[in-house]
Write a protein that holds these residues in place. Structure first.
Motif, mmCIF file in Angstrom:
data_model
loop_
_atom_site.group_PDB
_atom_site.id
_atom_site.type_symbol
_atom_site.label_atom_id
_atom_site.label_comp_id
_atom_site.label_asym_id
_atom_site.label_seq_id
_atom_site.Cartn_x
_atom_site.Cartn_y
_atom_site.Cartn_z
ATOM 1 N N ASP A 58 0.842 -1.198 0.000
ATOM 2 C CA ASP A 58 0.000 0.000 0.000
ATOM 3 C C ASP A 58 0.885 1.259 0.000
ATOM 4 O OD1 ASP A 58 -2.223 1.630 2.338
ATOM 5 O OD2 ASP A 58 -2.280 1.631 0.157
ATOM 6 N N LEU A 59 0.478 2.245 -0.788
ATOM 7 C CA LEU A 59 1.245 3.488 -0.891
ATOM 8 C C LEU A 59 1.136 4.314 0.394
ATOM 9 C CD1 LEU A 59 2.982 4.945 -2.951
ATOM 10 C CD2 LEU A 59 0.943 6.025 -3.848
ATOM 11 N N ALA A 60 -0.069 4.322 0.983
ATOM 12 C CA ALA A 60 -0.310 5.175 2.151
ATOM 13 C C ALA A 60 -0.170 4.398 3.442
ATOM 14 C CB ALA A 60 -1.703 5.784 2.051
ATOM 15 N N MET A 61 1.065 3.956 3.744
ATOM 16 C CA MET A 61 1.298 3.240 4.998
ATOM 17 C C MET A 61 1.588 4.239 6.117
ATOM 18 S SD MET A 61 0.975 -0.005 4.645
ATOM 19 C CE MET A 61 1.813 -0.737 6.041
ATOM 20 N N PRO A 62 1.031 4.041 7.302
ATOM 21 C CA PRO A 62 1.411 4.902 8.420
ATOM 22 C C PRO A 62 2.803 4.544 8.907
ATOM 23 C CG PRO A 62 -0.080 3.200 9.170
ATOM 24 C CD PRO A 62 0.060 3.017 7.687
ATOM 25 N N GLY A 63 3.455 5.438 9.590
ATOM 26 C CA GLY A 63 4.820 5.181 10.047
ATOM 27 C C GLY A 63 5.757 5.372 8.865
ATOM 28 N N SER A 86 -3.039 1.887 -4.251
ATOM 29 C CA SER A 86 -3.269 3.268 -3.823
ATOM 30 C C SER A 86 -4.726 3.676 -3.883
ATOM 31 C CB SER A 86 -2.447 4.214 -4.707
ATOM 32 O OG SER A 86 -2.838 5.530 -4.458
ATOM 33 N N GLY A 87 -5.143 4.503 -2.943
ATOM 34 C CA GLY A 87 -6.505 5.038 -2.910
ATOM 35 C C GLY A 87 -6.600 6.359 -3.652
ATOM 36 N N TYR A 88 -5.483 6.868 -4.105
ATOM 37 C CA TYR A 88 -5.466 8.141 -4.826
ATOM 38 C C TYR A 88 -5.316 7.896 -6.306
ATOM 39 C CZ TYR A 88 -4.772 10.732 -0.498
ATOM 40 O OH TYR A 88 -4.912 11.278 0.727
ATOM 41 N N SER A 89 -5.955 8.736 -7.101
ATOM 42 C CA SER A 89 -5.850 8.535 -8.541
ATOM 43 C C SER A 89 -4.928 9.567 -9.184
ATOM 44 C CB SER A 89 -7.250 8.629 -9.161
ATOM 45 O OG SER A 89 -7.746 9.934 -8.916
ATOM 46 N N SER A 90 -3.989 10.035 -8.426
ATOM 47 C CA SER A 90 -3.111 11.072 -8.953
ATOM 48 C C SER A 90 -2.169 10.511 -10.017
ATOM 49 C CB SER A 90 -2.312 11.661 -7.797
ATOM 50 O OG SER A 90 -1.187 12.317 -8.274
ATOM 51 N N LYS A 91 -2.059 11.242 -11.102
ATOM 52 C CA LYS A 91 -1.187 10.789 -12.195
ATOM 53 C C LYS A 91 0.264 10.750 -11.742
ATOM 54 C CE LYS A 91 -4.080 12.467 -15.920
ATOM 55 N NZ LYS A 91 -4.374 13.636 -16.749
ATOM 56 N N SER A 92 0.612 11.710 -10.894
ATOM 57 C CA SER A 92 2.011 11.765 -10.466
ATOM 58 C C SER A 92 2.370 10.557 -9.632
ATOM 59 C CB SER A 92 2.261 13.049 -9.660
ATOM 60 O OG SER A 92 1.482 13.026 -8.495
ATOM 61 N N SER A 93 1.386 9.956 -8.945
ATOM 62 C CA SER A 93 1.676 8.760 -8.157
ATOM 63 C C SER A 93 2.250 7.671 -9.054
ATOM 64 C CB SER A 93 0.395 8.236 -7.495
ATOM 65 O OG SER A 93 -0.070 9.134 -6.560
ATOM 66 N N TYR A 94 1.672 7.485 -10.235
ATOM 67 C CA TYR A 94 2.113 6.401 -11.121
ATOM 68 C C TYR A 94 3.583 6.573 -11.493
ATOM 69 C CZ TYR A 94 2.148 2.978 -14.846
ATOM 70 O OH TYR A 94 2.456 1.894 -15.611
ATOM 71 N N SER A 95 3.943 7.736 -11.990
ATOM 72 C CA SER A 95 5.339 7.933 -12.406
ATOM 73 C C SER A 95 6.263 7.856 -11.204
ATOM 74 C CB SER A 95 5.513 9.273 -13.125
ATOM 75 O OG SER A 95 4.897 10.288 -12.378
ATOM 76 N N ASP A 96 5.765 8.323 -10.070
ATOM 77 C CA ASP A 96 6.538 8.268 -8.828
ATOM 78 C C ASP A 96 6.915 6.832 -8.482
ATOM 79 O OD1 ASP A 96 5.920 10.147 -5.743
ATOM 80 O OD2 ASP A 96 7.662 9.980 -7.072
ATOM 81 N N VAL A 97 5.900 5.966 -8.460
ATOM 82 C CA VAL A 97 6.175 4.583 -8.032
ATOM 83 C C VAL A 97 7.016 3.841 -9.057
ATOM 84 C CG1 VAL A 97 4.063 4.538 -6.643
ATOM 85 C CG2 VAL A 97 4.065 3.451 -8.865
ATOM 86 N N ILE A 98 6.743 4.076 -10.324
ATOM 87 C CA ILE A 98 7.519 3.374 -11.371
ATOM 88 C C ILE A 98 8.981 3.793 -11.299
ATOM 89 C CG2 ILE A 98 7.811 3.053 -13.868
ATOM 90 C CD1 ILE A 98 5.368 1.652 -12.733
#
Lengths: 130, 519
Positions: A58-63, A86-98
């Protein structure tokens, strides 16, 4: 022969972990061996102690947040495929994780079919290379 | 200290007026003093000149009498002269300093000493009476204390003086210095060798001048005070109107803006201050516009943020509902029932999220009715007991029976308790205990409700974010309990109560709600 896929799922929400277990039910072709963890620290411990074929993270992990966990796993074992949730549909998230080494990003809420598709895509490529 | 503080707040008008008054008093004071001094000097000069001339005139008049040695005539003349124009005394002294004639009877035959200033003008050394080469001869003396001017004139020896027959009047005094001349038995008073025979002296009173000057001085002081007062009063009121009042309006204007009132304009003024008022009003208008723009963009931003929050919060339970309904267990009833329960739990969770959103966005007015908190808590418990999350969670309630009813919106309180229970359950995915207690404190009319769990707790960071006021934006991407707790807090505060959280990672969370039993 039945293929065995060992999956490590790391998500802070119990319902997601339950859903992953429910969705990835073993059939005659593939056996899914699923290990789950609710925290980043536990997840990182598990990755060191055993060999997994795939990590669902999961992208949004606490800690320790998702991206950081992604980096650390990659540092430890560069080859292991990781799919981010991820629960967010942000385009930047995709490029970020890749760019940080993930194979794919799966958006929540996901259906059984979507999850299965993402998982098998990873091992389809694997199969072709032998 | 208090006085110093008060001095700081004396306004412009007062300061300038006082300053002006001081300047006027100072300048007029200096001017008057110099003026009066000059006047005094001039007056005394006039007196001394006049008295000098008077001495000369007296000498001329009395010459004949002196030559004729008519002593009574001289004395009578001296007495007559006194009294006019402030002449106090007239005297005639001989060169040895003996007063021979005087208008004052008591003076006659008095001896003045050699150190007397009358003598030291010419005779520098009082012991040998030598005549100085530079005659520092001042023929007047001013006695300021007695208001007198002494003026004396030396009577110089002349041919007629030492050749006159003193006894021609028929008198002969034994004190006459006789010197036989030409073998004749004529008596002469004065010797030809003498240069100065004696002095005529007059005492003139300057009292009149002194009193005139005094009178003038009083008048000047009075005028100064009056002018200073009038000028400063005029200045005070002028400045108050031209500066003081506009400035006061401006200050009030800025105070109003500081309090948030941007709608009240300040009255217009004249000249530079009028310009200032005008600019101020323009600035206020601009601020108002900017403020509205900011509020608008903030609204949009928070809507955007809210949308993100909603998407995030709903996506998790929704995943559960989707996946479980897609994969309902095909075998026995117990597994199937478990699956249904999971779907139900997650659907309920979404319901709470929606209710929370509605609470934030709509801010509906709560309906206060007579409510028993114990009943509401029991109701919330009965709902969650059916959920799958709660299968391995033990709820222990210690609800004090004597807790009185309060005025509250039971629906909103229900929302609060449900949220708290759900949040607790999420921190204890492997089971645990939730303790709920209610207590009534009679002395301050307070009801304390405590929800504590044995879950994984919250970090300091999260706690701090939650304690921030007006926190309706949750915590962003990391904890969805943000919105839930924020809403709970808002609802409790709507009931004039308080909600506080204590938590330590690893040792559980405890939430304390305080509500008042009000009338």
């Amino acid at each position: 022969m039945q293929r065995q896929i060992k999956i490590l799922a790391i998500d802070s929400k119990e319902i997601i972990l339950k859903s992953i277990r429910k969705a990835l039910n073993s059939d005659e072709k593939t056996e899914y061996i699923i290990t789950t963890s609710g925290t980043s620290i536990e997840g990182l411990k598990l990755i060191r102690n055993d060999i997994y074929d795939l990590v669902l993270l999961d992208l949004a992990m606490p800690g320790i947040n998702g991206i950081e966990v992604l980096k650390r796993i990659k540092k430890f074992n560069y080859d292991i495929p990781i799919v981010m949730l991820s629960g967010y549909s942000s385009k930047s998230s995709y490029s970020d994780v890749i760019s940080n080494g993930a194979e794919n990003l799966l958006l929540k809420p996901f259906t059984t079919a979507e999850l299965k598709s993402v998982v098998s895509n990873i091992f389809k490529a694997d199969k072709s290379t032998g | 200290m208090n006085l110093l503080n008060r001095l700081k707040y004396i306004n412009i008008s007062t300061r300038i007026s006082i300053l002006l008054a001081l300047i006027i008093v100072l300048t007029m004071g200096i001017f008057s003093t110099l003026s009066l001094l000059k006047q005094e000097d001039d007056s005394i000069n006039i007196i001394t000149n006049n008295s000098n001339q008077l001495c000369a005139t007296i000498e001329k008049i009395l010459r004949f009498s002196m030559l004729e040695n008519r002593r009574d005539e001289i004395t009578k003349a001296l007495k007559d002269i006194v009294g006019k124009d402030g002449i106090r005394t007239v005297r005639i002294l001989n060169h040895e300093g003996l007063i021979k004639y005087s208008s004052k009877q008591s003076d006659i035959n008095q001896q003045i000493s050699q150190s007397n200033p009358r003598c030291t003008g010419c005779h520098v050394n009082k012991d040998n009476m030598l005549v100085s080469s530079t005659k520092n001869f001042v023929n007047y003396r001013i006695d300021k204390q007695k208001n007198l001017v002494y003026n004396f004139l030396p009577i110089y020896n002349a041919h007629s003086c030492y050749t006159s027959a003193c006894h021609s009047s028929g008198e002969m005094s034994s004190s006459i210095n006789l010197k036989p001349t030409n073998g004749l038995q004529t008596f002469h008073y004065h010797d030809s060798s003498q240069t100065v025979l004696g002095f005529i002296e007059i005492e003139v009173s300057t009292e009149k001048i002194a009193s005139n000057l005094g009178h003038t001085r009083s008048q000047l002081i009075l005028i100064t005070i009056i002018i200073a007062l009038l000028a400063s009063i005029l200045t005070y009121f002028s400045i108050r109107t031209l500066v003081g009042k506009p400035v006061k309006n401006l200050v009030e204007g800025t105070r109003r803006v500081a309090k948030g009132n941007l709608k009240q304009e300040i009255p217009p003024g004249k000249a530079e201050l009028g310009e200032l008022s005008h600019s101020f009003n323009l600035m206020q208008k601009q601020l108002l516009t900017t403020q509205s723009q900011l509020i608008e963009s903030e609204k949009l931003a928070s809507i955007g943020k809210l949308a993100d929050e909603i998407a995030y919060e709903i996506s998790n339970p929704l995943t559960g509902i989707i996946v479980f309904s897609e994969n309902l267990s095909k075998d026995s009833g117990e597994d199937k029932i478990k699956d249904y329960k999971v779907i139900h739990t997650e659907a309920l969770r979404i319901r709470e999220i929606v209710r929370n959103i509605l609470t934030i966005t709509k801010r509906e007015l709560p309906e206060f009715k007579d409510t028993n908190v114990n009943e509401v808590i029991n109701h919330s418990i009965s709902i969650v007991n059916k959920l799958s999350n709660f299968q391995n969670i033990q709820i222990v309630n210690r609800l004090q029976k004597s807790v009185p009813n309060i005025s509250a919106d039971s629906g909103l309180l229900d929302q609060v308790f449900l949220n708290l229970l759900l949040i607790s359950s999420e921190s204890m995915s492997n089971g645990g205990i939730i303790n709920i207690s209610t207590n009534y404190f009679k002395d301050n009319g307070e009801i304390d409700i405590i929800f504590s769990d044995t879950g994984k707790g919250m970090s300091e960071q999260i706690l701090q974010k939650l304690s921030a006021p007006n926190n309706t934006s949750g915590l962003g991407s990391t904890e969805r309990t943000g919105i839930s707790l924020a809403v709970c807090k808002n609802i409790i505060e709507m009931h004039k109560g308080s909600l506080s959280i204590e938590s330590k990672p690893g040792s559980g969370t405890s939430i304390l709600i305080k509500l008042l039993v009000n009338s």
